[in-house]
Design an enzyme around this catalytic site. Structure first.
Site, PDB file in Angstrom:
ATOM      1  N   GLY A 149      -9.976  -4.376 -17.345  1.00 11.49           N
ATOM      2  CA  GLY A 149     -10.623  -4.997 -18.516  1.00 11.49           C
ATOM      3  C   GLY A 149      -9.834  -4.719 -19.782  1.00 11.49           C
ATOM      4  N   GLN A 207     -12.875  -6.328 -25.367  1.00  8.71           N
ATOM      5  CA  GLN A 207     -13.157  -5.718 -26.677  1.00  8.71           C
ATOM      6  C   GLN A 207     -12.860  -4.211 -26.678  1.00  8.71           C
ATOM      7  OE1 GLN A 207     -17.276  -5.233 -27.710  1.00  8.71           O
ATOM      8  NE2 GLN A 207     -16.881  -5.081 -29.912  1.00  8.71           N
ATOM      9  N   TYR A 250     -26.961  -7.807 -15.257  1.00  3.91           N
ATOM     10  CA  TYR A 250     -26.041  -6.847 -15.890  1.00  3.91           C
ATOM     11  C   TYR A 250     -26.625  -5.435 -15.829  1.00  3.91           C
ATOM     12  CZ  TYR A 250     -23.389  -4.672 -19.761  1.00  3.91           C
ATOM     13  OH  TYR A 250     -22.621  -3.849 -20.535  1.00  3.91           O
ATOM     14  N   ILE A 307     -21.346  -2.350 -29.286  1.00  6.24           N
ATOM     15  CA  ILE A 307     -20.112  -1.826 -29.885  1.00  6.24           C
ATOM     16  C   ILE A 307     -19.592  -2.824 -30.925  1.00  6.24           C
ATOM     17  CG2 ILE A 307     -17.749  -1.035 -29.432  1.00  6.24           C
ATOM     18  CD1 ILE A 307     -19.903   0.778 -28.123  1.00  6.24           C
TER      19      ILE A 307
END
Ligand code: AKB
Length: 320
Positions: free
Chosen positions: A8, A12, A143, A173
């Protein structure tokens, strides 16, 4: 010297984590792994970059062998909103992908694996204020289900196979370098872009929606601090609450207005409101504070000031 692989890596958190780990351990010792999104030129130039899908166990095994990896930061994940649009994909990436990483950790006898969890691991039955580290975990999203599964699997691999797996439950975040994608807390980043560019934002959550949040520097510090904590100090492994602040969408808008006086906001809640309503408003992160000295640096006021300064500089002269 450590040999680290970050999945990943174009996301972000992953993109800033790679940068920090490369500063700390050396560019060539941190392999950034993305799925489809192109990395920045800086990321590619600074150190090794590879494309691979975490659901492809063989591809991941080849990378571990090629770079003699001993530590994985497994950041790749389908977030809450995208996960509700495509639960099958969320299951595949977040559960099957994580299982591959844990199995590879066991097979290759890796030193350490870091797997982030989320406030999404909690659910409607969980106490909402100052949510304890140990409490009812019955998430209502795919999720969230994948995050509870990840925590349980990580703890199981530690107890059953002695694999050193660690994880923290991230709140929303906030950051200015790489946009988040597909989350329920994405509003808290989008709002800054729209406030700076257009002085106007339509929020997809209600004004009174309160969620726990953290600024990126604290997110990166907490991840690395947990990864480096002496194992003998840890009573928990894959399930640490961490937080830095809690605010409503309305309170964030007011804090932004202090810097951008003409900023206007309206609220049009969509399907993400139900997701946000199932999550805690604030977290008790005393286990993280006691076991690895967790302490955030940024509160709402400091975060908003820094975000506006840094994002304004980034957007100056560029067409977002
Ligand atoms: C999301 O909104 O899905 C994520 C999270 C809180 O885990 N940012």
């Amino acid at each position: 010297m450590k040999k680290i692989l970050v999945t990943g890596a174009v996301g972000q958190i992953g993109s800033e984590l790679v940068e920090e780990l490369r500063n700390k351990y050396g560019n060539e010792n941190v392999v950034a792994v993305g799925h489809k999104t192109q990395p920045t030129e800086e990321m590619k130039k600074a150190g090794p970059f590879e494309f691979a899908n975490v659901t492809d166990k063989m591809a991941m095994a080849n990378l571990i062998a090629k770079y003699k990896i001993d530590t994985i930061y497994h950041m790749s994940s389908i977030l809450s909103a995208t996960g509700e649009k495509n639960p099958q994909l969320a299951f595949e990436v977040n559960i099957s992908g994580l299982y591959n990483i844990l199995e590879l950790g066991r097979e290759y006898k890796l030193e350490r694996i870091i797997i982030p969890s989320s406030i999404a691991a909690f659910g409607l039955d969980t106490p909402k204020d100052n949510t304890p580290n140990e409490t009812i975990m019955r998430p209502s999203t795919m999720y969230g289900i994948s995050k509870v599964t990840g925590e349980l699997l990580g703890n199981y691999y530690f107890q059953r196979f002695g694999l050193d797996v660690r994880g923290l439950r991230f709140p929303g975040i906030i950051s200015y370098k790489t946009l988040p994608g597909g989350g329920t807390t994405d509003y808290s980043v989008e709002i800054f872009y729209e406030a700076i560019k257009h002085k106007k934002y339509t929020c997809f959550l209600r004004e009174d929606t309160v969620l726990p949040m953290m600024y990126m520097p604290d997110c990166i510090n907490s991840t690395i601090q947990l990864a480096e904590a002496p194992i003998d100090n840890l009573k928990h492994h894959c399930d640490f609450n961490v937080t830095a602040m809690s605010f409503s969408a309305g309170e964030l808008a007011s804090a932004i207005k202090k810097h951008i006086p003409g900023f206007e906001i309206d609220y049009k809640p969509d399907f993400r409101q139900n997701i946000a309503d199932s999550w805690p408003k604030s977290l008790d992160d005393s286990a993280a504070r006691e076991e690895w000295n967790w302490q955030p640096e940024y509160d709402l006021i400091a975060m908003v000031k820094d975000m506006i300064e840094k994002l304004s500089a980034k957007l100056k002269g560029c067409c977002y």
